[in-house]
Scaffold this motif. Structure first.
Motif, PDB file in Angstrom:
ATOM      1  N   ALA A 161      40.870  34.731  11.596  1.00 48.55           N
ATOM      2  CA  ALA A 161      41.218  35.169  11.874  1.00 48.55           C
ATOM      3  C   ALA A 161      42.993  35.190  11.662  1.00 48.55           C
ATOM      4  CB  ALA A 161      40.933  36.559  13.976  1.00 48.55           C
ATOM      5  N   SER A 162      43.018  33.988  12.151  1.00 55.13           N
ATOM      6  CA  SER A 162      44.457  33.626  12.206  1.00 55.13           C
ATOM      7  C   SER A 162      45.183  32.957  10.960  1.00 55.13           C
ATOM      8  CB  SER A 162      43.964  32.114  12.978  1.00 55.13           C
ATOM      9  OG  SER A 162      43.560  30.282  12.459  1.00 55.13           O
ATOM     10  N   ASP A 163      43.848  32.286  10.111  1.00 54.14           N
ATOM     11  CA  ASP A 163      43.987  32.127   8.469  1.00 54.14           C
ATOM     12  C   ASP A 163      44.513  33.490   8.109  1.00 54.14           C
ATOM     13  OD1 ASP A 163      44.671  30.126   6.235  1.00 54.14           O
ATOM     14  OD2 ASP A 163      42.733  30.981   5.310  1.00 54.14           O
ATOM     15  N   PHE A 164      43.704  34.686   8.713  1.00 52.38           N
ATOM     16  CA  PHE A 164      43.766  36.231   7.597  1.00 52.38           C
ATOM     17  C   PHE A 164      45.181  36.509   7.088  1.00 52.38           C
ATOM     18  CE2 PHE A 164      42.935  40.396   7.171  1.00 52.38           C
ATOM     19  CZ  PHE A 164      41.798  41.259   6.517  1.00 52.38           C
ATOM     20  N   ASN A 165      45.999  36.165   7.647  1.00 46.00           N
ATOM     21  CA  ASN A 165      47.794  37.452   7.232  1.00 46.00           C
ATOM     22  C   ASN A 165      49.106  35.696   7.536  1.00 46.00           C
ATOM     23  OD1 ASN A 165      48.499  39.225   6.107  1.00 46.00           O
ATOM     24  ND2 ASN A 165      48.752  40.913   7.852  1.00 46.00           N
ATOM     25  N   LYS A 166      48.677  34.986   6.812  1.00 42.74           N
ATOM     26  CA  LYS A 166      48.941  33.937   7.102  1.00 42.74           C
ATOM     27  C   LYS A 166      51.131  34.131   6.218  1.00 42.74           C
ATOM     28  CE  LYS A 166      48.494  29.879   8.607  1.00 42.74           C
ATOM     29  NZ  LYS A 166      49.749  29.255   9.854  1.00 42.74           N
ATOM     30  N   PRO A 167      52.290  33.871   6.345  1.00 47.43           N
ATOM     31  CA  PRO A 167      52.587  33.304   8.116  1.00 47.43           C
ATOM     32  C   PRO A 167      53.129  34.476   8.882  1.00 47.43           C
ATOM     33  CG  PRO A 167      54.247  33.592   6.504  1.00 47.43           C
ATOM     34  CD  PRO A 167      52.771  34.138   5.785  1.00 47.43           C
ATOM     35  N   ASP A 168      52.674  33.460  10.431  1.00 46.06           N
ATOM     36  CA  ASP A 168      53.562  34.098  11.730  1.00 46.06           C
ATOM     37  C   ASP A 168      52.848  35.263  11.748  1.00 46.06           C
ATOM     38  OD1 ASP A 168      55.591  34.424  13.500  1.00 46.06           O
ATOM     39  OD2 ASP A 168      56.804  35.093  12.432  1.00 46.06           O
ATOM     40  N   ARG A 169      51.298  35.316  11.835  1.00 44.58           N
ATOM     41  CA  ARG A 169      51.089  36.854  11.963  1.00 44.58           C
ATOM     42  C   ARG A 169      50.198  36.863  13.183  1.00 44.58           C
ATOM     43  NH1 ARG A 169      51.490  41.262   8.188  1.00 44.58           N
ATOM     44  NH2 ARG A 169      53.807  40.629   6.650  1.00 44.58           N
ATOM     45  N   LEU A 170      49.764  38.055  14.118  1.00 42.01           N
ATOM     46  CA  LEU A 170      48.461  37.673  14.828  1.00 42.01           C
ATOM     47  C   LEU A 170      47.543  38.543  14.231  1.00 42.01           C
ATOM     48  CD1 LEU A 170      47.895  37.982  18.419  1.00 42.01           C
ATOM     49  CD2 LEU A 170      48.954  39.065  18.575  1.00 42.01           C
ATOM     50  N   THR A 171      46.250  38.778  14.602  1.00 49.47           N
ATOM     51  CA  THR A 171      45.292  39.313  14.367  1.00 49.47           C
ATOM     52  C   THR A 171      44.397  39.091  15.108  1.00 49.47           C
ATOM     53  OG1 THR A 171      45.567  37.919  12.043  1.00 49.47           O
ATOM     54  CG2 THR A 171      43.394  39.583  12.050  1.00 49.47           C
ATOM     55  N   VAL A 172      43.558  40.607  16.012  1.00 47.59           N
ATOM     56  CA  VAL A 172      42.780  41.237  16.358  1.00 47.59           C
ATOM     57  C   VAL A 172      41.414  40.919  16.497  1.00 47.59           C
ATOM     58  CG1 VAL A 172      42.812  41.600  18.732  1.00 47.59           C
ATOM     59  CG2 VAL A 172      45.022  41.507  17.950  1.00 47.59           C
ATOM     60  N   VAL A 173      40.511  40.242  16.375  1.00 46.68           N
ATOM     61  CA  VAL A 173      38.847  41.172  15.887  1.00 46.68           C
ATOM     62  C   VAL A 173      38.248  40.768  17.017  1.00 46.68           C
ATOM     63  CG1 VAL A 173      37.700  40.327  14.306  1.00 46.68           C
ATOM     64  CG2 VAL A 173      39.250  39.913  14.021  1.00 46.68           C
ATOM     65  N   ARG A 174      38.074  42.277  17.708  1.00 45.68           N
ATOM     66  CA  ARG A 174      37.600  43.052  18.780  1.00 45.68           C
ATOM     67  C   ARG A 174      36.528  42.554  18.858  1.00 45.68           C
ATOM     68  NH1 ARG A 174      41.866  45.849  19.193  1.00 45.68           N
ATOM     69  NH2 ARG A 174      43.427  46.167  21.003  1.00 45.68           N
TER      70      ARG A 174
END
Length: 362
Positions: A161-174
């Motif tokens: 998830a941390s690499d999913f939408n770089k840069p400077d992003r926050l990706t949450v997977v519930r």
């Protein structure tokens, strides 16, 4: 409801284009420009590789691991900088100190990545998101650098998830979104599935994570052994590894890729002396002694070999590193020209306080 071990919330923090971002922080005039960190391209004839590059450089097709000569052909106007590991390590220490205080458990896994377990104090994703945003804000405020964070039920999903939408992003997977997030991704997004494994999976008709997740696990085990089971579990979002601090250094090593292939035994000996000196400095700084010396040899045609020798007793003797390395090299002399040489030490033992004190004078 009590938060069980399988419902823990894990964060993975990954600094954005770390080496080049630190360089730009130190040299604001480079902001917005293509920056490549690696070796000297020497006008397109350089022999090193790209360590990392800014996102502006990536727009030209440059990426980590690319030969520096190819990067130069893609963008000769980029700013090319040599690796300054001390600068990056100092920045990394400050970053890790900044984020460590937010963790119930903390695990740094590289100079620019860390896992943060918040499962003891936070059990809902809304609070976890607020904390992740706070961490990003603090890293930017205190270190003047950006990072991307993945928030997920376990380590592997958080890392992806941390690499999913770089840069400077926050990706949450519930937890309820794991399959919808993972299954459409290419199998290369799963850590550990690299260039050797991908073609074999492709032969089996497997390109997406969902296909890997639904594949007969026995077929995977028959083809890949234990790693087949691991891949199947990760593809299904199953990862039971805990976040825990790593404090064991397993090896210390360094290597040198030559601008021109070397052949002369005197040059080879001089190279091993310099490499042994670097290893010894790091060994003493980290307060270890060693028992095993290793060498790495790469010929001009990229044939690569390693050799190792274990000494009778652990030591901090710099001369033992050099002499053992040169001895291990003897079997390769006269068999070709060398593109790269490396020296390392393993089977490390931590020095006690008295030994540490004395080692500072060695």
């Amino acid at each position: 409801m009590e938060n069980s071990s399988r419902e823990r919330i894990t964060l993975h923090l990954d600094m954005d284009s770390f080496f080049s971002s630190v360089e730009v922080r130190e040299r604001p005039e480079l902001r917005g420009l293509p920056v490549v960190v690696g070796s000297d391209p020497k006008g397109g004839s350089g022999r090193g590789v790209v360590s990392t590059c800014s996102y502006e450089a990536r727009e030209f097709g440059i990426h980590s691991g690319m030969p520096i000569s190819k990067a130069y052909r893609l963008c000769s106007d980029a700013t090319y900088l040599k690796v300054n590991m001390k600068l990056y390590k100092d920045a990394s220490e400050n970053i890790m100190d900044t984020i460590r205080i937010f963790a119930d458990r903390f695990q740094q896994v590289s100079v620019d990545e860390a896992y943060i377990d918040i499962g003891d104090s936070i059990s809902d994703y809304e609070s976890a998101i607020l904390l992740a945003e706070k961490i990003k804000s603090e890293v930017k405020r205190l270190q003047r650098l950006t990072c991307s964070i993945g928030v997920a039920p376990n380590k592997v999903i958080a890392k992806i998830a941390s690499d999913f939408n770089k840069p400077d992003r926050l990706t949450v997977v519930r937890p309820e979104d794991v399959q919808n997030f993972l299954f459409p991704l290419h199998v290369s997004k799963i850590p550990g599935i690299g260039k050797k494994t991908q073609p074999i999976l492709q032969e089996m008709g497997i390109e997406k994570v969902g296909q890997l997740a639904s594949c007969d696990v026995q077929l995977l085990i028959a083809r890949f052994g234990k790693f087949g089971l691991v891949m199947h579990q990760l593809a299904n979002g199953i990862d039971t590894r805990e976040v825990k601090e790593r404090d064991v250094v397993k090896s210390i090593s360094t290597e040198d890729t030559f601008d021109e292939d070397i052949y002369d035994p005197l040059e080879i000996e001089r190279s091993f002396s310099e490499l042994s000196e670097k290893v010894h400095v790091s060994l003493i700084k980290k307060h270890f002694r060693f028992r095993t010396v290793t060498i790495k040899v790469r010929f001009e045609d990229f044939r690569t070999y390693t050799r190792a020798k274990t000494l009778n007793a652990a030591t901090t003797d710099k001369d033992a590193i050099r002499k053992t390395a040169i001895s291990l090299m003897e079997e390769f002399l006269g068999k070709g020209r060398f593109r790269l040489l490396g020296v390392g030490v393993t089977k490390l033992e931590k020095l006690d306080e008295r030994q540490t004190f004395l080692s500072d004078f060695l």
